[in-house]
Design a protein around this motif. Structure first.
Motif, short mmCIF file in Angstrom:
data_model
loop_
_atom_site.label_atom_id
_atom_site.label_comp_id
_atom_site.label_asym_id
_atom_site.label_seq_id
_atom_site.Cartn_x
_atom_site.Cartn_y
_atom_site.Cartn_z
N LEU A 241 -32.34 17.70 25.57
CA LEU A 241 -32.38 19.19 25.92
C LEU A 241 -32.82 19.53 27.33
CD1 LEU A 241 -32.20 22.27 25.20
CD2 LEU A 241 -34.63 22.03 24.39
N GLY A 242 -33.87 18.77 27.99
CA GLY A 242 -34.33 19.05 29.29
C GLY A 242 -33.28 18.57 30.35
N ARG A 243 -32.48 17.42 30.02
CA ARG A 243 -31.53 16.91 31.00
C ARG A 243 -30.21 17.95 30.88
NH1 ARG A 243 -32.55 12.07 28.53
NH2 ARG A 243 -30.71 11.98 27.46
N THR A 244 -30.00 18.60 29.68
CA THR A 244 -28.48 19.55 29.60
C THR A 244 -29.28 20.69 30.22
OG1 THR A 244 -28.03 18.59 27.37
CG2 THR A 244 -27.42 20.71 27.90
N TYR A 245 -30.46 21.32 30.18
CA TYR A 245 -30.63 22.34 30.85
C TYR A 245 -30.62 22.23 32.58
CZ TYR A 245 -33.58 26.21 33.04
OH TYR A 245 -34.11 27.17 33.88
N GLN A 246 -31.20 21.00 32.86
CA GLN A 246 -31.14 20.92 34.26
C GLN A 246 -29.73 20.84 34.81
OE1 GLN A 246 -33.96 21.29 35.85
NE2 GLN A 246 -33.35 20.76 37.95
N ARG A 247 -28.82 20.12 33.98
CA ARG A 247 -27.62 19.97 34.56
C ARG A 247 -26.90 21.39 34.46
NH1 ARG A 247 -24.02 15.43 35.01
NH2 ARG A 247 -22.14 16.04 35.95
N SER A 248 -27.13 22.07 33.45
CA SER A 248 -26.38 23.52 33.70
C SER A 248 -26.79 24.28 34.67
CB SER A 248 -26.83 24.14 32.25
OG SER A 248 -26.29 23.55 31.17
N LEU A 249 -28.17 24.38 34.91
CA LEU A 249 -28.67 25.09 35.95
C LEU A 249 -27.99 24.73 37.47
CD1 LEU A 249 -30.95 27.28 36.40
CD2 LEU A 249 -32.53 25.28 37.04
N VAL A 250 -27.90 23.34 37.61
CA VAL A 250 -27.20 22.85 38.90
C VAL A 250 -25.35 23.21 38.94
CG1 VAL A 250 -26.36 20.88 40.17
CG2 VAL A 250 -28.88 20.87 39.13
N ASP A 251 -24.89 23.14 37.66
CA ASP A 251 -23.65 23.29 37.61
C ASP A 251 -23.28 25.11 37.98
OD1 ASP A 251 -22.86 20.95 37.30
OD2 ASP A 251 -22.53 21.03 35.06
N LEU A 252 -24.26 25.74 37.42
CA LEU A 252 -24.30 27.14 37.64
C LEU A 252 -24.34 27.49 38.85
CD1 LEU A 252 -23.98 29.90 36.08
CD2 LEU A 252 -26.52 29.91 35.92
N ALA A 253 -25.18 26.92 39.80
CA ALA A 253 -25.34 26.99 41.26
C ALA A 253 -23.87 26.69 41.87
CB ALA A 253 -26.36 26.17 41.90
N ALA A 254 -23.34 25.44 41.64
CA ALA A 254 -22.11 25.08 41.80
C ALA A 254 -21.05 26.08 41.86
CB ALA A 254 -21.57 24.05 41.49
#
Length: 686
Positions: A241-254
């Motif tokens: 869950l933590g990894r998925t949230y972090q990945r989503s946050l970076v992808d949203l920035a991209a």
């Protein structure tokens, strides 16, 4: 961003898709190349040394905006005792920059002929998508001592790619060459700048390229660090869950996209590679998903969509006064009206969703100024629902394309040609009305009534909107209820006949609030029942329907965004266990995709495949899939604005463990939310 042997890096308006060697060799069926403003500015970018292609030892997608490729000479099918190492490092920001380094590991000096073949077909992204490259203009090439200019013109429409190098290079019409001499253990490097330029049909300068400098990467890195620092922190005992949230946050920035008409303002683009542009529906739904984590996106999205709201009747673009756009494009086919996306208004859900987001954003942020600023646009959107969307005259939102050549047939979120069907598999005639859009209209009227009463000083208008909403709810629950299945029809045809298949759309009715309380439990049962729920998520179309296909785009696949709103709706009606079941399935699927949920994946039963099967042409990253974990976090923790404060009422899936969401922004400042899930039975036994 790696996907198989395809490397993708992006930054807002510009992205690069290449092979794992860094080479670009565009083909009609694969969107490889350097793209910006819906145009391919590089279609060939191939590195050779002494005439030999290179083999990738490894690659690293360091951040969304940069990648590094480690190469050696020789074929991948043979063991290579390499005497040379080649490192290609590229950054995509305002422009495209590649740093090339070559290291000599031999005991002897070497002389090298380093060649980069370069070409640009300036294909419109729509031409690439449709595999039809029909250029009507003129290509040109200009070779100068210190640069290569590749260009395309069609009247006043012009696109150019300008290539230069920090080291001495010999430029020719097909690329450029370096002749270098390396002593033992010596290293050579150069920086290659690729700038892109654009001029529109009216002669307006749309220059996108900015000269790349050494500080560009630092600026991008600082921007990403600030983006992450401003977002809430998520700590969880559930590691994926933590990894998925972090990945989503970076992808949203991209995926932040800056429309040319409003530079400096960013909205979430829909997805890579086909949809790196401004959308109505996709941007609005993504903003709803990420409100607790990136509320500023809602403000800019609402203002930008308001600025291009429809003002006239235009059948080619399917524009009406008050209608919110579907999609904006900047390429050649849009510029010359070979397709209508300049902008195109062919969706029926973006307009009510605009009103929904404005109200939800104010509930979170307390930004009354924006509510006052957009009153006129909000009223125009509501007028469109009543005056222009009701094509049949029975109080529902209908759609039938007016642009019969290039317009969308289905103008709901399930917009593929065969996504709306009767139980026997046949397709309804037009106009069509889909169920979830009526829910959005109901929600928009209820929310607008609050805005009118509390902010616009118009209680009479508020009363009228509430009467309309109540009448719509009563009428909808009469006309759309499939009695022999006890669920709501997917759609109606113009005669009132129900498209009586069981679909995921009924979950959207829950988050809109249009479902009668007495029927909500039956809807919840369907959503987590075996026909719709696969174990990974809710299918778009139920197993057993004639058109069901577990890898059919809208006829049986699982869409993460769809599931996030379904879970939210279940929670809003009090079905916390069912919401947690869906959240658990989607988040478990995310762990198989390295934390990046794709646009869609197969609807196969979980016990059959043991892992989620990716849909072959799914966008990745995609905005509303990126927003999915954030809405699921909101749902699981039960975080909702309430009377100016943030309420927290967690109901986590079994085995999820402890979750902390820290520094949630809103009108309350920043607050924290905590939750602890129940342990699995075997853990209790231990």
């Amino acid at each position: 961003m790696a996907q198989g042997n395809t490397i993708r890096i992006l930054d807002g308006n510009t992205f690069v898709v290449s092979e794992d060697t860094g080479d670009i060799e565009a083909t009609p069926s694969e969107p490889t190349g350097l793209f910006s403003i819906d145009t391919r500015f590089l279609s060939r970018w191939v590195l050779t040394i002494n005439g030999e292609r290179l083999n990738a030892l490894s690659y690293d997608d360091l951040q969304y905006y940069e990648a590094r490729f480690f190469l050696v000479p020789g074929l991948a099918t043979h063991y290579v005792d390499a005497k040379l190492s080649i490192i290609r490092e590229r950054v995509v920001g305002g422009s495209f920059r590649e740093t090339l380094a070559i290291l000599n590991h031999d005991e002897r000096p070497v002389d090298l002929h380093v060649r980069m073949d370069a070409g640009a077909d300036f294909a419109d992204l729509f031409q690439v998508k449709d595999e039809i490259l029909n250029k009507k203009g003129e290509h040109y090439t200009e070779v100068e001592p210190e640069l290569l200019r590749l260009g395309y013109r069609r009247g006043n429409f012009r696109r150019e790619t300008v290539i230069s190098s920090s080291g001495p290079a010999r430029f020719d019409r097909q690329g450029f060459t370096y002749t270098i001499h390396l002593e033992p253990n010596e290293e050579w490097h150069t920086e290659i700048d690729v700038q892109t330029f654009a001029v529109g049909p009216g002669g307006r300068d749309l220059r996108m390229g900015v000269q790349a400098h050494g500080h560009e990467r630092l600026a991008l890195q600082h921007d990403l660090e600030q983006w992450i620092a401003n977002a809430p922190k998520v700590n969880s005992e559930c590691e994926h869950l933590g990894r998925t949230y972090q990945r989503s946050l970076v992808d949203l920035a991209a995926l932040r996209f800056s429309p040319l008409s409003l530079p400096g303002q960013t909205v979430p683009a829909a997805g890579l590679p086909w949809f790196m542009t401004l959308f109505g529906r996709d941007s609005l739904l993504t903003c709803l998903q990420v409100l607790p984590f990136a509320p500023e996106m809602s403000r800019t999205t609402l203002r930008i969509l308001a600025a291009v709201q429809g003002t006239r009747f235009d059948d080619f673009r399917e524009e009406d006064p008050g209608r919110i756009l579907h999609e904006m494009r900047y390429g050649e086919t849009a510029a010359f009206e070979e397709q209508p996306h300049s902008p195109y208004y062919g969706s029926v859900d973006a307009t009510p969703l605009f009103v929904v987001l404005l109200d939800e954003y104010e509930r979170w942020s307390g930004d009354t100024a924006l509510v006052m600023e957009l009153e006129r646009e909000c009223r125009a959107a509501l007028k469109w629902i009543d005056d222009y969307a009701d094509l049949v005259g029975n109080g529902y939102i209908w759609y039938e394309r007016r642009n019969t050549d290039t317009g969308l047939e289905n103008q709901c979120w399930k917009d593929s040609w065969d996504s709306i069907s009767f139980r026997d598999g046949s397709l309804p005639p037009f106009p069509r009305a889909t169920c979830e859009v009526q829910g959005y209209a109901y929600d928009a009227k209820v929310r607008a009534a609050r805005l009118a009463r509390e902010f616009w000083g118009d209680p009479a208008y508020a009363d009228e909107l509430e009467r309309q909403a109540a009448a719509l709810k009563e009428r909808f629950n009469r006309d759309w209820w499939v009695a022999d299945g006890e669920y709501y029809a997917l759609a109606l045809d113009p005669t009132g006949r129900q498209a009586d298949v069981l679909s995921s759309n009924i979950g959207h009715l829950l988050w809109s609030g249009i479902v009668e309380e007495s029927r909500a439990a039956r809807i919840a049962e369907h959503l987590v029942g075996p026909r719709l729920f696969s174990g990974w998520g809710v299918r778009t179309l139920a197993e057993g329907e004639v058109r069901y296909n577990p890898i059919g785009y809208h006829n049986g696949t699982i869409w993460p965004f769809d599931n996030s709103f379904i879970a939210w709706g279940l929670r809003n009606y009090g079905f916390a266990e069912e919401a947690a079941t869906i959240a658990d399935g989607i988040l478990a699927a995310a762990s198989y995709f390295d934390g990046r949920l794709p646009e869609a994946f197969g609807g196969y039963r979980r016990e059959l495949t043991k892992f989620p099967v990716e849909y072959p042409t799914a966008c990745s990253p995609q905005a509303w899939s990126t927003g999915t974990p954030m809405l699921l976090l909101r749902t699981m923790l039960g975080i909702e604005p309430h009377e100016g404060h943030l309420a927290v009422e967690p109901r986590l899936p079994v085995g999820m463990g402890r979750i902390e969401v820290l520094d949630i922004p809103g009108r309350w400042g920043r607050v924290d939310a905590f939750a602890r899930g129940r342990l699995e039975l075997h853990r209790l036994a231990d």
